[in-house]
Design an enzyme around this catalytic site. Structure first.
Site, PDB file in Angstrom:
ATOM      1  N   ARG A  40       0.825  -1.219   0.000  1.00 37.61           N
ATOM      2  CA  ARG A  40       0.000   0.000   0.000  1.00 37.61           C
ATOM      3  C   ARG A  40       0.855   1.263   0.000  1.00 37.61           C
ATOM      4  O   ARG A  40       0.445   2.282  -0.563  1.00 37.61           O
ATOM      5  CB  ARG A  40      -0.923   0.004   1.212  1.00 37.61           C
ATOM      6  N   LYS A 206     -17.365 -15.342   3.675  1.00 33.86           N
ATOM      7  CA  LYS A 206     -18.779 -15.110   3.966  1.00 33.86           C
ATOM      8  C   LYS A 206     -19.571 -14.679   2.752  1.00 33.86           C
ATOM      9  O   LYS A 206     -19.147 -13.816   2.002  1.00 33.86           O
ATOM     10  CB  LYS A 206     -18.908 -14.002   5.017  1.00 33.86           C
ATOM     11  N   GLY A 359      -9.095  -7.742  -0.009  1.00 30.99           N
ATOM     12  CA  GLY A 359      -7.821  -7.710   0.711  1.00 30.99           C
ATOM     13  C   GLY A 359      -7.125  -9.059   0.729  1.00 30.99           C
ATOM     14  O   GLY A 359      -5.930  -9.165   0.431  1.00 30.99           O
ATOM     15  N   GLY A 382     -13.005  -3.397   0.790  1.00 28.83           N
ATOM     16  CA  GLY A 382     -14.385  -2.940   0.936  1.00 28.83           C
ATOM     17  C   GLY A 382     -14.761  -1.902  -0.104  1.00 28.83           C
ATOM     18  O   GLY A 382     -15.873  -1.909  -0.642  1.00 28.83           O
TER      19      GLY A 382
HETATM   20  P1  ADP Z   1     -11.333 -10.925   0.469  1.00 24.54           P
HETATM   21  O1  ADP Z   1     -10.591 -10.236   1.577  1.00 24.54           O
HETATM   22  O2  ADP Z   1     -10.447 -11.260  -0.694  1.00 24.54           O
HETATM   23  O3  ADP Z   1     -12.567 -10.193   0.077  1.00 24.54           O
HETATM   24  P2  ADP Z   1     -12.726 -12.626   2.337  1.00 24.54           P
HETATM   25  O4  ADP Z   1     -12.308 -11.737   3.435  1.00 24.54           O
HETATM   26  O5  ADP Z   1     -14.144 -12.659   1.969  1.00 24.54           O
HETATM   27  O6  ADP Z   1     -11.820 -12.347   1.022  1.00 24.54           O
HETATM   28  O7  ADP Z   1     -12.346 -14.143   2.702  1.00 24.54           O
HETATM   29  C1  ADP Z   1     -11.028 -14.520   2.924  1.00 24.54           C
HETATM   30  C2  ADP Z   1     -10.966 -15.686   3.858  1.00 24.54           C
HETATM   31  O8  ADP Z   1     -11.824 -16.734   3.442  1.00 24.54           O
HETATM   32  C3  ADP Z   1      -9.596 -16.293   3.964  1.00 24.54           C
HETATM   33  O9  ADP Z   1      -9.077 -16.028   5.238  1.00 24.54           O
HETATM   34  C4  ADP Z   1      -9.820 -17.780   3.728  1.00 24.54           C
HETATM   35  O10 ADP Z   1      -9.101 -18.595   4.625  1.00 24.54           O
HETATM   36  C5  ADP Z   1     -11.311 -17.922   3.958  1.00 24.54           C
HETATM   37  N1  ADP Z   1     -11.881 -19.089   3.286  1.00 24.54           N
HETATM   38  C6  ADP Z   1     -11.869 -19.373   1.971  1.00 24.54           C
HETATM   39  N2  ADP Z   1     -12.452 -20.556   1.729  1.00 24.54           N
HETATM   40  C7  ADP Z   1     -12.854 -21.060   2.924  1.00 24.54           C
HETATM   41  C8  ADP Z   1     -13.504 -22.260   3.340  1.00 24.54           C
HETATM   42  N3  ADP Z   1     -13.861 -23.191   2.450  1.00 24.54           N
HETATM   43  N4  ADP Z   1     -13.730 -22.430   4.661  1.00 24.54           N
HETATM   44  C9  ADP Z   1     -13.362 -21.493   5.551  1.00 24.54           C
HETATM   45  N5  ADP Z   1     -12.744 -20.344   5.216  1.00 24.54           N
HETATM   46  C10 ADP Z   1     -12.489 -20.126   3.928  1.00 24.54           C
HETATM   47 MG    MG Z   2     -10.951 -10.154   3.738  1.00 26.61          MG
END
Ligand code: ADP
Ligand code: MG
Length: 408
Positions: A40, A206, A359, A382
């Site tokens: 960043r 999620k 992120g 976000g």
């Molecule tokens: P981003 O930051 O890219 O938007 P998120 O914050 O939504 O992504 O999700 C990232 C997290 O999701 C990671 O820490 C990863 O370990 C978790 N994750 C991915 N697949 C699974 C799964 N099948 N079960 C539990 N956690 C998961």
């Molecule tokens: Mg995240």
């Protein structure tokens, strides 16, 4: 939506001007107090260099972490000043307060091309409340305002929203930095005018945080591949056994209605990697999605799914990826994320526009050494999601429009 940028400011406007730059220096601080991943900070260098070379006086402000409106020494920006100084190859003065007499003294003493970094804006209770007094105090330091903190643009805070208005009230311009301009260009192209086929790949922990983006992208996308824990909620909606997998029970109905709406646009995993626990060394196996054992959890997409997603990506012209395909932090469960990243790099080589937001997704692809091999890696988690949902980002909306700027 066409916002003025630092490149619209003339040399004579910039020379000697005090420019308050809102940057996103929300970087990880290691146990020894040094900066971890400095992506960043690096991302702001083009804007900072342009301003320094133009002879402006730079006052940098950022938040770091989540202090509760009061100073927290662990979240001081001091180590960031050191790292920035190394990267710029020139001194960066750090001031241990955000506003106040010391900050003012440092700003007044700035030479042309000089840089001062003020302390964490969130040490001030007024930051998150967009308090006009804090905004005015920040604005009093500056002739011009530049927002280069895309990752904070979805927040209407004193240092992202209020200050821009205050600087303008005082007769100055409020414009986007080069990073913000690049983000808006790339994400804007995907949102407004994607070349087809347009494929969205969504994953992560999620479904709840991403439901709005699924709904917003579904009509626009030609295909939407779903991986990560998000897929489990869809499995449940399909009546499949999900064992001990992460499922958002309160979103199962929503997943069901998305399945009905989406038809064959939605591409769900065919197989998954299951494990007895989310840990390195866990016992794991690849199983079809309708054979998830009761005592296991799905932690990654399986090999057939990787193949399916890669096929979908093979002829894509635009790809938006948000959310890892599995628990990539653990090597044994990183395969899906790694292979999808490779497929994305392949698509980029074939001329597709590939954009990654989120992120953790950004961290994953950076850790895998592929950050430079996609079209655009967004610095805003976000913020990029909200932008893709079609929402207006307050930190961007508040900036000068390019046409009003030309008229003056
Ligand atoms: P981003 O930051 O890219 O938007 P998120 O914050 O939504 O992504 O999700 C990232 C997290 O999701 C990671 O820490 C990863 O370990 C978790 N994750 C991915 N697949 C699974 C799964 N099948 N079960 C539990 N956690 C998961
Ligand atoms: Mg995240």
């Amino acid at each position: 939506m066409d916002k003025a940028t630092v490149e619209d400011l003339s040399g004579s406007t910039l020379r000697g001007a005090r420019v308050l730059v809102r940057v996103d220096f929300n970087v990880p601080i290691e146990g020894d107090g040094s900066v971890g991943d400095d992506t960043r900070i690096r991302a702001t260098l083009p804007t900072l260099r342009l301003l320094i070379e133009s002879g402006a006086r730079l006052i940098l402000v950022s938040h770091l972490g989540r202090p509760k409106g009061k100073p927290d020494p662990k979240l001081s920006l001091r180590p960031v000043a050191d790292r920035l100084s190394e990267l710029l190859g020139s001194p960066v003065e750090f001031v241990g307060e955000t506003v106040g007499s010391e900050a003012k003294k440092a700003v007044d003493a700035l030479a042309e091309g000089g840089v001062v970094l003020l302390e964490n804006t969130r040490f001030q209770g007024g930051e998150k409340e967009n308090d006009p007094e804090l905004a005015d105090a920040l604005a009093s330091f500056a002739d011009l305002y530049v927002n280069d903190a895309f990752g904070a643009a979805h927040r209407a805070h004193a240092s992202t929203a209020g200050v821009a208005e205050a600087v303008r009230r005082n007769g100055g311009s409020a414009v986007a930095g080069l990073l913000v301009a690049r983000e808006l260009e790339a994400l804007g192209r995907v949102r407004e005018n994607p070349e087809r086929p347009f494929v969205a790949i969504l994953g992560g922990a999620k479904i709840s945080g991403k439901i709005d983006v699924i709904e917003a992208l579904l009509p626009a996308a030609d295909r939407m591949c779903i991986g990560g824990a998000m897929a489990n909620t869809f499995f449940r909606a399909m009546g499949l056994e999900t064992g001990r997998s992460l499922v958002e029970e309160d979103r199962v109905d929503m997943a069901r209605s998305l399945l009905d709406q989406a038809g064959d646009k939605l591409v769900l995993p065919i197989d998954v990697v299951v494990a007895d626990r989310v840990e390195a060394g866990a016992e794991s196996a690849e199983v079809p999605r309708d054979e998830i054992p009761k005592d296991r959890m799905a932690v990654d997409i399986g090999p057939e799914t990787i193949e399916r997603f890669s096929e979908v990506l093979a002829d894509a012209r635009t790809v938006l990826w948000n959310g890892p395909m599995g628990v990539f932090e653990i090597e044994a469960f990183a395969g899906g994320t790694l292979e999808v990243a490779r497929a994305l790099v392949g698509a980029t080589k074939r001329g597709a526009m590939t954009v990654i937001g989120g992120g953790d997704s950004a961290a994953a692809i950076t850790g895998m050494g592929m950050a430079e091999k996609v079209t655009h890696l967004s610095t805003g988690g976000g913020a990029s999601l909200e932008f893709m949902e079609g929402k207006e980002l307050p930190g961007i909306a508040v900036l000068d429009d390019r046409d009003t700027m030309e008229a003056t």
